[in-house]
Design an enzyme around this catalytic site. Sequence first.
Site, PDB file in Angstrom:
ATOM      1  N   ASP A 134       0.787  -1.250   0.000  1.00 43.33           N
ATOM      2  CA  ASP A 134       0.000   0.000   0.000  1.00 43.33           C
ATOM      3  C   ASP A 134       0.814   1.292   0.000  1.00 43.33           C
ATOM      4  O   ASP A 134       0.434   2.262   0.687  1.00 43.33           O
ATOM      5  CB  ASP A 134      -0.969   0.000   1.193  1.00 43.33           C
ATOM      6  CG  ASP A 134      -1.993  -1.113   1.131  1.00 43.33           C
ATOM      7  OD1 ASP A 134      -2.005  -1.851   0.135  1.00 43.33           O
ATOM      8  OD2 ASP A 134      -2.778  -1.260   2.089  1.00 43.33           O
ATOM      9  N   LYS A 173      -6.560  -4.726  -3.260  1.00 44.54           N
ATOM     10  CA  LYS A 173      -7.124  -5.471  -2.125  1.00 44.54           C
ATOM     11  C   LYS A 173      -8.199  -4.627  -1.434  1.00 44.54           C
ATOM     12  O   LYS A 173      -7.969  -3.466  -1.118  1.00 44.54           O
ATOM     13  CB  LYS A 173      -6.021  -5.894  -1.150  1.00 44.54           C
ATOM     14  CG  LYS A 173      -5.272  -4.776  -0.464  1.00 44.54           C
ATOM     15  CD  LYS A 173      -4.164  -5.392   0.374  1.00 44.54           C
ATOM     16  CE  LYS A 173      -3.612  -4.580   1.500  1.00 44.54           C
ATOM     17  NZ  LYS A 173      -4.304  -3.474   2.054  1.00 44.54           N
ATOM     18  N   CYS A 220      -2.353  -2.695   7.684  1.00 46.31           N
ATOM     19  CA  CYS A 220      -2.303  -3.602   6.529  1.00 46.31           C
ATOM     20  C   CYS A 220      -1.061  -4.485   6.510  1.00 46.31           C
ATOM     21  O   CYS A 220      -1.110  -5.631   6.050  1.00 46.31           O
ATOM     22  CB  CYS A 220      -2.417  -2.800   5.245  1.00 46.31           C
ATOM     23  SG  CYS A 220      -4.066  -2.097   5.056  1.00 46.31           S
TER      24      CYS A 220
HETATM   25  C1  C5J Z   1      -3.203   0.420   5.551  1.00 49.43           C
HETATM   26  C2  C5J Z   1      -5.019   1.580   6.633  1.00 49.43           C
HETATM   27  N1  C5J Z   1      -2.646   0.249   4.376  1.00 49.43           N
HETATM   28  N2  C5J Z   1      -4.282   1.999   7.655  1.00 49.43           N
HETATM   29  N3  C5J Z   1      -4.492   0.911   5.587  1.00 49.43           N
HETATM   30  O1  C5J Z   1      -2.579   0.195   6.573  1.00 49.43           O
HETATM   31  O2  C5J Z   1      -6.201   1.850   6.603  1.00 49.43           O
END
Ligand code: C5J
Length: 228
Positions: free
Chosen positions: A23, A128, A161
């Site tokens: 991400d 995702k 994540c």
């Molecule tokens: C991730 C989130 N990528 N914190 N998403 O950690 O919402």
Amino acid sequence: MPIPAQPYPYPLPSSGLALLIIDMQRDFIEPGGFGDALGNDVSLLRAIIPQVKALQEAFRRYNLPIFQTVEGHLPDLSDCPPSKRDRDNGSLKIGDRGPMGRILVLGEPGNGIIPELAPLPGEVIIPKPGKGAFYATELETHLQAQGITHLIITGVTTEVCVQTTMREANDRGYECLLVEDATESYFPAFKQATLEMLRAQDGIIGWTGSTEAVLNALATQYSAPVMT
Ligand code: C5J
């Protein structure tokens, strides 16, 4: 050569290794995205870009697979549980239009990977809908097709994540090392706690180690393809 790591050296395999970048998308790292809308200081996350880039370049050099994920939803939000949208009390909710397009919607400018880490043609991006990269995605199919058994994990955010993905991977039998200085959180204490809990009890979820340790071990174990 094993990678110096905690709680003990990580067994680097001669094949079956991949880099997983979680991400590193504009939504979390640039002003005007989801992270910013939730009131976070997104500049904190930028600190890891050089380390993630160094790992990305090394994996490319040794012709080892790289998988990147982006968290995002279909434009009609049919894959976004109402609970996820409703529990977000930020200035902009998932699906709302912000400065970088619709928040956390696939294909919008904010959903793109930051330019510094742009994938090369042929490198896999896994969209995702959840926090974990295995839930409702094609990731495991790709890993199995390429015989991957070991994952070097990087990205954001450590306690959400990244941690969820590492736990999912561990339950599926993957040997995971989380790179300490190539993962970041908006909350330094959460990052630290996550690193400690993942490697506790003799690596109950896996290992943690530094970018430098990974790069040194890769250079010893693998050789770059000879250019003709
Ligand atoms: C991730 C989130 N990528 N914190 N998403 O950690 O919402």
